[in-house]
Scaffold this active site. Structure first.
Site, mmCIF file in Angstrom:
data_model
loop_
_atom_site.group_PDB
_atom_site.id
_atom_site.type_symbol
_atom_site.label_atom_id
_atom_site.label_comp_id
_atom_site.label_asym_id
_atom_site.label_seq_id
_atom_site.Cartn_x
_atom_site.Cartn_y
_atom_site.Cartn_z
ATOM 1 N N LEU A 1 21.982 -64.153 76.722
ATOM 2 C CA LEU A 1 22.111 -63.627 75.364
ATOM 3 C C LEU A 1 23.493 -63.887 74.797
ATOM 4 O O LEU A 1 23.680 -63.958 73.598
ATOM 5 C CB LEU A 1 21.861 -62.113 75.361
ATOM 6 C CG LEU A 1 20.458 -61.647 75.729
ATOM 7 C CD1 LEU A 1 20.430 -60.142 75.908
ATOM 8 C CD2 LEU A 1 19.472 -62.068 74.657
ATOM 9 N N ASP B 1 37.669 -52.092 72.558
ATOM 10 C CA ASP B 1 37.263 -53.424 72.093
ATOM 11 C C ASP B 1 36.135 -53.301 71.068
ATOM 12 O O ASP B 1 35.121 -53.989 71.156
ATOM 13 C CB ASP B 1 36.857 -54.306 73.269
ATOM 14 C CG ASP B 1 36.800 -55.787 72.893
ATOM 15 O OD1 ASP B 1 37.343 -56.146 71.820
ATOM 16 O OD2 ASP B 1 36.216 -56.579 73.654
#
Ligand SMILES: *[C@@H]1O[C@H](CO)[C@@H](O)[C@H](O)[C@H]1NC(C)=O
Ligand SMILES: *[C@@H]1O[C@H](CO)[C@@H](O)[C@H](O)[C@H]1NC(C)=O
Ligand SMILES: *[C@@H]1O[C@H](CO)[C@@H](O)[C@H](O)[C@H]1NC(C)=O
Ligand SMILES: *[C@@H]1O[C@H](CO)[C@@H](O)[C@H](O)[C@H]1NC(C)=O
Ligand SMILES: *[C@@H]1O[C@H](CO)[C@@H](O)[C@H](O)[C@H]1NC(C)=O
Ligand SMILES: *[C@@H]1O[C@H](CO)[C@@H](O)[C@H](O)[C@H]1NC(C)=O
Length: 671
Positions: A345, A464
């Site tokens: 993915l 993040d």
């Protein structure tokens, strides 16, 4: 700080991290792999399941006393035969590690191949649907040598040939368990040559001898008179060098570096010369100081460990067992079709992500961590357990984990609509996100983040947050991904400084990017950047042009807001949205990206400000503009990307994986 010096800082920290990673990474040294291109198995075919069963069996097999496994699973044309062989002198632990690694790597190197062989420094793994037990196979073969000539080729040649002839007899008569021999011999009275020969023990004595005849006969093809060489056949191999490369006694401490034919071991650092005349008093003082220091240290460590232990036991009691979260590696390997590229993915900062389907039909996303987490097994399990406890409709749910050797996998719920960046930054798909949708997304992200910061029992700083970490479910609800990674990698800190900067350039708060100082407010900063991206439909690295004037997203938003024309920032596709809401979001975004973290709101205030349109907003101060750069900079500071690329280059381009000390050349004769 100026742009130049911040970039320098960025570079230095990136280099430091890379250096640390290189020195700590444990690698199994792939010499050469050959994929028989003749036949491929199809996905979810019996052959694939059988191959998985063989690898499971090898990994779980405890009978590695002789460093040899042979297994087969299946019937007729779906039968998988596999042989794994460790170099005879390798310790059981290293053997297990190498074979385990090989079973995980070989399907990546040779995807879908019905037959493959991979030679590592410490072990060899091969499998095929043909019968490979008890047959001598000389192809494919692989030669490797040191370019330098021996000092006296004639004499060297004689010594080596005699040595190999003896070893051949010794190895061939080694019985059905181990056909391996090493020895050394002197030539020119002061030089030594070391040699090793090995056959797979499923061969008969005569077969082993035949195979080695072939290997010895191949010497002139590559490496006659060379200081070192290797001849690798599937069924047998030989190797020599003028420096010792094998362990003389199996249990001795490793006297050699793990790179092949590397320089002889460096002498251990000699103890500092003791100065006989050194005064006794100064020595006593040093001794006392050293003792006191170490005592204090020991006490501190004990206290620390106790506190941690107490914390862990308490939490463990509350939240149940790790076992319920642990997945079997073989199951995941099949679920992801051997981590096939077709199921990949994406590649995140911590490793590749694969789509998978569990036997019960449930879709999952599997993150295959590309780095050593730096944690022991138990610590890792505990952290997974804690992170799995974080459940919120705006967080991607962690279902469990899987460990095999050094390998660590995280299993997540599968979120079907990819990530926000795929929509937001795509000129066509962007239109699917009308203002109502985007406003919901902003709200969802803020609630997910608030949960991480305050409502969960663990205070998690994401570190993040960015558009590609916001996944969208079937109803386009946002789900934050990749949270808790800091916990899973280094022992959890809630606030503090770190020398390991995890994050993405452009989203990182200045205090974090520059000084490694992070807090919930650094997440608020990233959230602000994200909000401005969502409103404008542009990446933070996008350059806005206004005549001569070129500005990045933050500067552009700030300038226009100051001049009362914030609407310039708004994505033109948001025509029908509520202008009040949109401008309010720009305002909130600007509050979040203020340079001084103290001025930034907490996520609790953000959620409140978003949900109560009547609340007055404070006036923002100027955002931090430190990350202006000409090129697009959306670059994770973690070097995982680079390292992953390097290792896959190595496996595809085998000749690049040789020892750096020596120039070497390979010859390959494919079947
Ligand atoms: C591995 O194979 C051996 C021999 O066929 C069998 O006895 C053993 O149960 C298998 N182990 C596993 C874990 O499949
Ligand atoms: C191995 O598989 C190939 C391709 O399917 C097939 O042609 C070959 O006959 C098989 N070999 C054996 C021994 O079954
Ligand atoms: C290879 O085997 C040797 C000897 O047991 C060991 O010292 C070394 O660490 C092994 N290499 C790897 C990468 O495991
Ligand atoms: C090794 O010897 C061969 C033949 O004697 C010579 O052609 C070659 O240049 C030598 N190689 C080196 C590295 O000295
Ligand atoms: C090395 O020895 C083998 C066998 O003794 C011989 O056939 C070969 O010609 C020799 N090569 C050199 C370069 O002397
Ligand atoms: C593995 O090799 C041994 C001999 O080393 C042999 O007896 C055994 O039958 C082989 N196993 C399989 C599954 O072929």
């Amino acid at each position: 700080m100026t742009t130049g010096s911040s970039r320098l800082l960025f570079l230095i920290s990136a280099i430091l991290i890379i250096l640390v990673r290189i020195t700590t990474a444990q690698e199994y040294y792939l010499l050469f792999a050959h994929c028989s291109e003749s036949a491929k198995y199809s996905r979810f075919s019996p052959y694939m399941y059988n191959l998985n069963a063989v690898f499971n069996n090898i990994s779980s097999n405890t009978q590695i006393d002789y460093g040899f496994y042979n297994f087969s699973v299946g019937e007729n044309s779906n039968k998988v035969n596999a042989i794994a062989l460790c170099r005879g002198d390798v310790s059981q632990e290293a053997c297990r590690g190498c074979i385990d690694y090989a079973t995980r790597e070989i399907t990546r190197i040779c995807p879908d191949q019905m037959e493959a062989i991979a030679w590592y420094d410490n072990c060899t793994l091969r499998y095929s649907n043909r019968t490979i037990f008890g047959t001598v196979e000389l192809r494919p073969h692989f030669y490797w040598w040191i370019v330098d000539n021996a000092s006296n080729v004639i004499q060297f040649n004689q010594t080596l040939r005699t040595l190999l002839a003896n070893l051949q007899i010794q190895a061939a008569s080694g019985g059905s368990l181990r056909k391996f021999a090493t020895a050394e011999a002197n030539f020119m009275s002061f030089e030594t040559v070391y040699a090793l020969v090995q056959c797979t023990p499923d061969l008969t004595d005569a077969q082993c001898s035949n195979c080695l005849d072939g290997a010895i006969a191949a010497i002139p093809d590559c490496c006659e008179g060379k200081q070192g060489g290797r001849i690798l056949f599937p069924s047998c191999n030989l190797r020599w060098s003028i420096s010792q490369f094998y362990e003389s006694t199996p249990d001795a401490p490793p006297p050699q570096p793990s790179t092949p034919d590397a320089l002889p071991p460096l002498p251990s650092t000699p103890p500092p010369p003791t100065k006989g005349k050194e005064s006794n008093t100064s020595r006593t003082v040093i001794a006392v100081v050293a003792t006191v220091t170490s005592l204090i240290l020991i006490v501190c460590i004990c206290i620390f460990l106790r506190m941690r232990k107490r914390r862990e036991t308490v939490e463990m009691d509350e939240i149940g067992s790790v076992e319920s979260l642990q997945f079997d590696f073989g199951t995941i390997r099949v679920a992801t079709e051997f981590f096939s590229d077709a199921n990949k993915l994406g590649q995140g900062g911590f490793g590749a992500v694969y789509k998978g389907k569990l036997p019960n039909g449930q879709d999952i996303a599997v993150k295959r961590l590309s780095t050593d987490s730096g944690q022991g097994d138990q610590e890792f399990k505990n952290e997974v357990l804690l992170v799995a406890k974080l459940q919120h409709r705006n967080l991607v749910r962690l279902l469990g984990f899987c460990m095999q050797g050094k390998e660590r996998l995280l299993i997540y719920e599968f979120v079907p609509n990819t990530s926000l960046d795929h929509y937001l930054f795509n000129p066509i798909k962007r239109e699917q996100l009308d203002w109502e949708r985007r406003y919901q997304i902003i709200g969802g992200i803020s609630r997910g983040l608030l949960y991480l910061h305050e409502d969960s029992r663990l205070r998690i700083i994401h570190r993040d947050l960015k558009a590609s970490n916001i996944l969208l479910d079937a109803e386009m609800n946002p789900k934050i991904a990749d949270f808790g990674m800091a916990r899973l990698f280094v022992v959890g800190q809630t606030q503090g400084t770190t020398n390991r900067i995890v994050g993405t350039y452009g989203y990182m708060a200045p205090e974090y990017a520059m000084h490694g100082y992070f807090s919930v407010k650094s997440d608020v900063y990233s959230f602000g950047v994200l909000v401005l991206e969502i409103v404008s439909g542009q990446k933070n690295s996008y350059r806005f042009r206004n005549g001569e004037d070129v500005k990045d997203l933050l500067s552009y938003a700030w300038k226009n807001w100051r001049e009362g024309i914030a609407s310039n920032l708004i994505d033109p596709t948001l025509r029908n949205g509520s202008m009040n809401e949109i401008v309010r979001c720009i305002h909130i975004g600007l509050l979040c990206v203020q340079e001084n973290e103290v001025n930034r709101p907490t996520m609790a205030s953000v959620v409140q400000l978003l949900s109560s349109p009547s609340l007055t907003l404070p006036v923002p101060s100027e955002p931090a503009f430190f990350m202006q750069s000409k090129e697009e900079m959306e670059m994770p500071l973690l070097p995982e990307h680079n390292l992953v690329a390097t290792s896959s280059d190595q496996s595809q381009n085998q000749s690049s994986s040789f020892s750096v000390n020596e120039v070497s050349i390979t010859k390959l004769y494919p079947r």
